[in-house]
Structure formats: C-alpha cells, structure tokens
Design a protein around this motif. Structure first.
Motif, PDB file in Angstrom:
ATOM      1  N   PHE A 177       0.776  -1.233   0.000  1.00 54.76           N
ATOM      2  CA  PHE A 177       0.000   0.000   0.000  1.00 54.76           C
ATOM      3  C   PHE A 177       0.814   1.293   0.000  1.00 54.76           C
ATOM      4  CE2 PHE A 177      -2.881  -3.013   2.372  1.00 54.76           C
ATOM      5  CZ  PHE A 177      -3.802  -3.162   1.348  1.00 54.76           C
ATOM      6  N   VAL A 178       2.152   1.215   0.072  1.00 58.69           N
ATOM      7  CA  VAL A 178       2.977   2.414   0.207  1.00 58.69           C
ATOM      8  C   VAL A 178       4.037   2.467  -0.890  1.00 58.69           C
ATOM      9  CG1 VAL A 178       4.492   3.737   1.759  1.00 58.69           C
ATOM     10  CG2 VAL A 178       2.590   2.398   2.700  1.00 58.69           C
ATOM     11  N   GLY A 179       4.307   3.680  -1.392  1.00 61.93           N
ATOM     12  CA  GLY A 179       5.261   3.839  -2.483  1.00 61.93           C
ATOM     13  C   GLY A 179       6.707   3.863  -2.038  1.00 61.93           C
ATOM     14  N   GLY A 180       6.957   4.289  -0.794  1.00 59.72           N
ATOM     15  CA  GLY A 180       8.319   4.386  -0.302  1.00 59.72           C
ATOM     16  C   GLY A 180       8.385   5.298   0.902  1.00 59.72           C
ATOM     17  N   GLU A 181       9.585   5.488   1.431  1.00 59.22           N
ATOM     18  CA  GLU A 181       9.746   6.338   2.610  1.00 59.22           C
ATOM     19  C   GLU A 181       9.895   7.808   2.241  1.00 59.22           C
ATOM     20  OE1 GLU A 181      11.794   5.124   6.039  1.00 59.22           O
ATOM     21  OE2 GLU A 181      12.167   3.092   5.339  1.00 59.22           O
ATOM     22  N   THR A 182      10.456   8.093   1.071  1.00 53.76           N
ATOM     23  CA  THR A 182      10.681   9.471   0.646  1.00 53.76           C
ATOM     24  C   THR A 182      10.124   9.676  -0.760  1.00 53.76           C
ATOM     25  OG1 THR A 182      12.818   9.015  -0.406  1.00 53.76           O
ATOM     26  CG2 THR A 182      12.833   9.483   1.983  1.00 53.76           C
ATOM     27  N   LEU A 183      10.100  10.932  -1.170  1.00 57.98           N
ATOM     28  CA  LEU A 183       9.663  11.242  -2.535  1.00 57.98           C
ATOM     29  C   LEU A 183      10.512  10.504  -3.556  1.00 57.98           C
ATOM     30  CD1 LEU A 183       9.106  15.067  -2.070  1.00 57.98           C
ATOM     31  CD2 LEU A 183       7.329  13.440  -2.741  1.00 57.98           C
ATOM     32  N   GLN A 184      11.818  10.523  -3.330  1.00 56.19           N
ATOM     33  CA  GLN A 184      12.730   9.865  -4.280  1.00 56.19           C
ATOM     34  C   GLN A 184      12.493   8.351  -4.306  1.00 56.19           C
ATOM     35  OE1 GLN A 184      13.624  12.287  -2.097  1.00 56.19           O
ATOM     36  NE2 GLN A 184      13.830  13.860  -3.681  1.00 56.19           N
ATOM     37  N   ASP A 185      12.194   7.778  -3.144  1.00 57.61           N
ATOM     38  CA  ASP A 185      11.923   6.343  -3.078  1.00 57.61           C
ATOM     39  C   ASP A 185      10.731   5.945  -3.937  1.00 57.61           C
ATOM     40  OD1 ASP A 185      13.991   5.987  -1.316  1.00 57.61           O
ATOM     41  OD2 ASP A 185      12.726   5.850   0.476  1.00 57.61           O
ATOM     42  N   CYS A 186       9.788   6.877  -4.117  1.00 55.16           N
ATOM     43  CA  CYS A 186       8.561   6.581  -4.858  1.00 55.16           C
ATOM     44  C   CYS A 186       8.777   6.539  -6.370  1.00 55.16           C
ATOM     45  CB  CYS A 186       7.484   7.623  -4.542  1.00 55.16           C
ATOM     46  SG  CYS A 186       6.889   7.569  -2.845  1.00 55.16           S
ATOM     47  N   SER A 187       9.935   6.979  -6.840  1.00 56.02           N
ATOM     48  CA  SER A 187      10.170   7.072  -8.283  1.00 56.02           C
ATOM     49  C   SER A 187       9.988   5.732  -8.984  1.00 56.02           C
ATOM     50  CB  SER A 187      11.577   7.617  -8.557  1.00 56.02           C
ATOM     51  OG  SER A 187      11.679   8.957  -8.129  1.00 56.02           O
ATOM     52  N   ALA A 188      10.436   4.658  -8.345  1.00 51.87           N
ATOM     53  CA  ALA A 188      10.306   3.339  -8.975  1.00 51.87           C
ATOM     54  C   ALA A 188       8.833   2.976  -9.168  1.00 51.87           C
ATOM     55  CB  ALA A 188      11.000   2.276  -8.127  1.00 51.87           C
ATOM     56  N   LYS A 202      -3.312   6.620  -9.309  1.00 50.24           N
ATOM     57  CA  LYS A 202      -3.269   5.891  -8.050  1.00 50.24           C
ATOM     58  C   LYS A 202      -2.794   6.841  -6.950  1.00 50.24           C
ATOM     59  CE  LYS A 202      -4.017   1.301  -8.626  1.00 50.24           C
ATOM     60  NZ  LYS A 202      -5.083   0.567  -7.869  1.00 50.24           N
ATOM     61  N   TYR A 203      -3.485   6.850  -5.814  1.00 49.81           N
ATOM     62  CA  TYR A 203      -2.991   7.517  -4.615  1.00 49.81           C
ATOM     63  C   TYR A 203      -1.792   6.708  -4.120  1.00 49.81           C
ATOM     64  CZ  TYR A 203      -5.688  11.346  -2.434  1.00 49.81           C
ATOM     65  OH  TYR A 203      -6.208  12.564  -2.081  1.00 49.81           O
ATOM     66  N   VAL A 204      -0.632   7.338  -4.077  1.00 49.08           N
ATOM     67  CA  VAL A 204       0.585   6.645  -3.645  1.00 49.08           C
ATOM     68  C   VAL A 204       1.073   7.275  -2.335  1.00 49.08           C
ATOM     69  CG1 VAL A 204       2.964   6.047  -4.244  1.00 49.08           C
ATOM     70  CG2 VAL A 204       1.205   6.118  -6.038  1.00 49.08           C
ATOM     71  N   PRO A 205       0.765   6.662  -1.203  1.00 52.32           N
ATOM     72  CA  PRO A 205       1.232   7.185   0.079  1.00 52.32           C
ATOM     73  C   PRO A 205       2.740   6.991   0.220  1.00 52.32           C
ATOM     74  CG  PRO A 205      -0.561   5.609   0.348  1.00 52.32           C
ATOM     75  CD  PRO A 205      -0.057   5.470  -1.047  1.00 52.32           C
ATOM     76  N   TYR A 206       3.350   7.874   0.979  1.00 51.20           N
ATOM     77  CA  TYR A 206       4.762   7.672   1.302  1.00 51.20           C
ATOM     78  C   TYR A 206       5.038   8.248   2.691  1.00 51.20           C
ATOM     79  CZ  TYR A 206       5.965  12.606   0.378  1.00 51.20           C
ATOM     80  OH  TYR A 206       6.052  13.976   0.430  1.00 51.20           O
ATOM     81  N   ALA A 207       5.947   7.627   3.397  1.00 55.63           N
ATOM     82  CA  ALA A 207       6.398   8.056   4.731  1.00 55.63           C
ATOM     83  C   ALA A 207       7.208   6.909   5.311  1.00 55.63           C
ATOM     84  CB  ALA A 207       5.225   8.395   5.653  1.00 55.63           C
ATOM     85  N   SER A 208       7.897   7.180   6.396  1.00 53.21           N
ATOM     86  CA  SER A 208       8.637   6.110   7.067  1.00 53.21           C
ATOM     87  C   SER A 208       7.655   5.078   7.604  1.00 53.21           C
ATOM     88  CB  SER A 208       9.467   6.686   8.223  1.00 53.21           C
ATOM     89  OG  SER A 208       8.600   7.151   9.257  1.00 53.21           O
ATOM     90  N   VAL A 209       8.160   3.878   7.842  1.00 53.31           N
ATOM     91  CA  VAL A 209       7.297   2.793   8.324  1.00 53.31           C
ATOM     92  C   VAL A 209       6.564   3.207   9.594  1.00 53.31           C
ATOM     93  CG1 VAL A 209       7.246   0.439   9.212  1.00 53.31           C
ATOM     94  CG2 VAL A 209       8.723   1.009   7.280  1.00 53.31           C
ATOM     95  N   ARG A 210       7.283   3.750  10.536  1.00 56.95           N
ATOM     96  CA  ARG A 210       6.674   4.133  11.808  1.00 56.95           C
ATOM     97  C   ARG A 210       5.585   5.185  11.623  1.00 56.95           C
ATOM     98  NH1 ARG A 210       7.679   4.006  17.191  1.00 56.95           N
ATOM     99  NH2 ARG A 210       6.913   5.774  18.398  1.00 56.95           N
TER     100      ARG A 210
END
Length: 395
Positions: free
Chosen positions: A64-75, A344-352
């Motif tokens: 359900f999550v794209g990544g921890e940071t904006l850059q992480d979501c690029s893939a 697609k809504y792509v959430p991102y943030a650290s796991v915690r």
C-alpha cells in the motif's frame, strides 16, 4: 469493451511472486479479529518504540505504500506509468500535532508539490488540512467560532497562511492540489478556506480541488453552491468525490452530542447521492474538473459510459478516475488500458509514521462489503489463468 473482470490486464504489472504475496496479505486481513489485534499491538509497539519495520515492510507497507521518501517513490511512479496509470503522491505520516510536527508536515507537503512540478507522471498533489493544525482548533473554528480566544484566532490565521501557501505553491508550479476531506466537525472551516482558494487560484483551470464525502446528505446542496459561485465569480471548480471514511464515528458523535446525523440513511442513499453528484458535474463540465475516487465498480462503469455517451474524450484532462495503491487494480488498469485518465494515490512516509494509515487500509478492507473477497477472487482468477497459459515471466 471495458471489463473489470479482465485479470490479465488488471495484473499485467505484477509478477507471479507479487500476486502470491498480495493473495497471502488479503487472505490474512480478511479476518476482522486479526486486524483488531494488529491495531492494538501496533499501538503498543509505537508507544514503547518497538521496531516494526521487519514485519511491516514486506507485507502491508509493500502493498500500500510507495516508499519512505519522494525519491523512493520514483520506482513505483515509473512502473505505474508503463501501464498509463499516473500517480498522486500523498505524504501519509501522522505526526503529533505539535508546532514541530505541523511545521515538518507543511514543509514536506511543499516538497511534494515541487516534486510534481513538470512531472507528467504525477497527476495531482494532496494534503490533509488536519496535519497542518490541531483537531481542537479545526473543530472550534467550524462549530464554535464565537468561542475562539485571541490565541485561537492567531493560530487559525497561521493555519490559513499555511493552507493558502500550499495552494499558492501548487498554482505557481501549475500542479493540481487536492484538499482532503475530514470529520464533519472540522469540515466547515475547511470548506470555507477551499472555496476561498478556488476563487483565487482557479481562474483559468482547476488548481485547487475540494473533496466531497458523498455519504453526507448535505453535499449535493454544497456542490450546487460551488457551481453557482463558480459561475458568478468566474472560475473553474475542482471537485473530488469519495463516499466517505468516518461513518461510524460520525453517527456516534451525532448521537452523543444530540445533533442531526449528517450521514445518508443507508448505502443505497449514499450511492444515489454519489452518482447524482457525478452526473451534475458532468452536465456542467464547462465549470468543473473532476477527480472521482472510488473502488465501487458500478460507479466507475457509470462514469466511463457517461463520458462516451456525451462524446467526451476518454483522455479529457478534466476527468480522472482514482484508486488507492494496492487496491482495485482490476478497475485502475482496465480503465487505463481503455484510454481513460487514471491515477493511483501513492502514500509515502517512514514505516513508523505511516502505520496508522496502513491499519486503516486493513480495516477498510475488512469493513467494506465485498472488498477483500473481490481482491482475493481477482487474484485467484489471475493465478489460475497464468497456470493454465504458462506465460513467460519477466518485468
């Protein structure tokens, strides 16, 4: 012909291993008692700072999550775009409502708007107003304005400045921005600011989008007021339609505080309200741009058919279909394959920080009638189809 049961298209982006992981996950979260236990355990773990990434990242987070940071979501962004599906990055951290937490969320949201500038793979930016102020202030400003203290007025002015700064940045970057809906007790103040922002920034096209939760029976009158205001003041209104996310809490609060229940009487009334809002908007598309956020197959079919009947191009930039990352791929990918605009809504943030969001997604899948069973049925169909046809793997 548009067919949401076409699993070959729906899961064309997933490997066999990814299908199996998704099946395992949905098969696990279909049990309400298990999700409740996970919610309690997560709450305790967060309080004692117990590390959870090892368990969450390969499961709920990956789905359900794209990544921890904006850059992480690029893939994830680039991968979705291979199938003509755009992304809407949503900073989903739920920080404490302290001055430091509010400022950090505000600054990250600004970065997300900058990240979207000129990026044709990104359809919108988005923010949740309650993350840039406090619940207490939003409720007071919406329901008891006469009780605002001098400090309250100052804090609300600061909230308004942050709200408008996000909209201004979106306007400067030519990025459309969605203002998420909130609880009933917060919404009046948010509506007022969103209306103000639309009048200021939507003169040539819709930049700022109001979100209407159509399980509220007062949203059709509000939609008509938006239209009348747009005509009178000469702007293009942006509207995002969802059914709603707080029904049980809203009814409980209305009963506890003895005010009229703001929610439609039943699901059928909500569906009719939702469809009426979509039809009204499409009948007045000269004054609207629309973001339709729903996992309801029938609503998606109806809008797709309505566009074709009205001779509106499937890729008309004024109309977008939207679903959450990791859910309803049978809707998203089949619509995109048929030439409609999809994000697609792509959430991102650290796991915690994103854990509360992830638990809500799990709860949503167990509480929405048929959601998990539909996901499982689609995954089973595609895994069976691949076994029978033995297609070559590869990404």
């Amino acid at each position: 012909m548009l067919d949401f049961n076409n699993t070959e298209i729906a899961f064309s982006s997933k490997s066999r291993g990814e299908l199996q992981n998704a099946y395992w996950l949905f098969n696990t979260i279909k049990y309400p008692w298990l999700v409740k236990c996970a919610k309690v355990a997560t709450s305790i773990a967060l309080k004692i700072h117990f590390p959870l990434a090892w368990a969450v990242k390969p499961t709920l987070y990956k789905q359900f999550v794209g990544g921890e940071t904006l850059q992480d979501c690029s893939a994830a962004i680039n991968h979705l775009m291979k199938y003509n599906v755009k992304s809407t990055l949503d900073y989903s951290a739920e920080s404490e409502q302290t001055p430091e937490g509010i400022q950090a969320t505000f600054e990250e949201t600004l970065r997300s708007i900058d990240f979207a500038k000129g990026n044709t793979n990104l359809a919108y930016a988005v923010f949740k107003p309650s993350t840039i102020t406090t619940d207490e202030l939003l409720a007071k400003a919406s329901e008891k304005r006469e009780e605002l203290t001098i400090d309250d007025v100052r804090h609300f002015r600061e909230f308004r400045e942050r709200f408008m700064a996000l909209c201004q940045r979106a306007y400067d970057n030519d990025v459309r921005i969605l203002v998420d809906a909130e609880d009933y007790c917060f919404q009046d103040a948010i509506d007022a600011l969103t209306d103000e922002a639309m009048r200021k920034f939507n003169k040539k096209r819709a930049i700022v989008f109001a979100t209407l939760q159509m399980y509220r029976h007062d949203r059709m009158p509000y939609l008509r007021r938006i239209y009348d205001d747009a005509v009178a003041k000469g702007y293009i209104a942006g509207v995002k339609f969802v059914r709603g996310a707080y029904m049980e809490a809203e009814r409980a609060r209305a009963a506890a505080l003895d005010y009229p229940d703001p929610i439609c009487k039943d699901k059928q009334a909500t569906d009719e309200n939702y469809d009426a809002a979509v039809r009204f908007t499409m009948d007045h598309l000269d004054r609207f741009e629309m973001f339709m956020g729903t996992h309801n197959e029938e609503s998606n079919y109806k809008l797709a058919k309505l566009m074709d009947e009205k001779g509106i191009a499937r890729d008309d930039s004024r109309v977008f279909f939207a679903q959450l990352l990791g859910m309803s791929d049978n809707i998203s990918f089949n619509l995109a394959h048929a030439g409609y605009n999809v994000t697609k809504y792509v959430p991102y943030a650290s796991v915690r920080d994103v854990l509360p969001y992830l638990i809500r997604r799990a709860e949503e899948n167990t509480s929405v009638a048929g959601q998990t069973s539909r996901e499982l049925r689609m995954l089973e169909m595609e895994m069976t189809r691949r076994k029978e046809h033995k297609p070559a793997e590869g990404r």
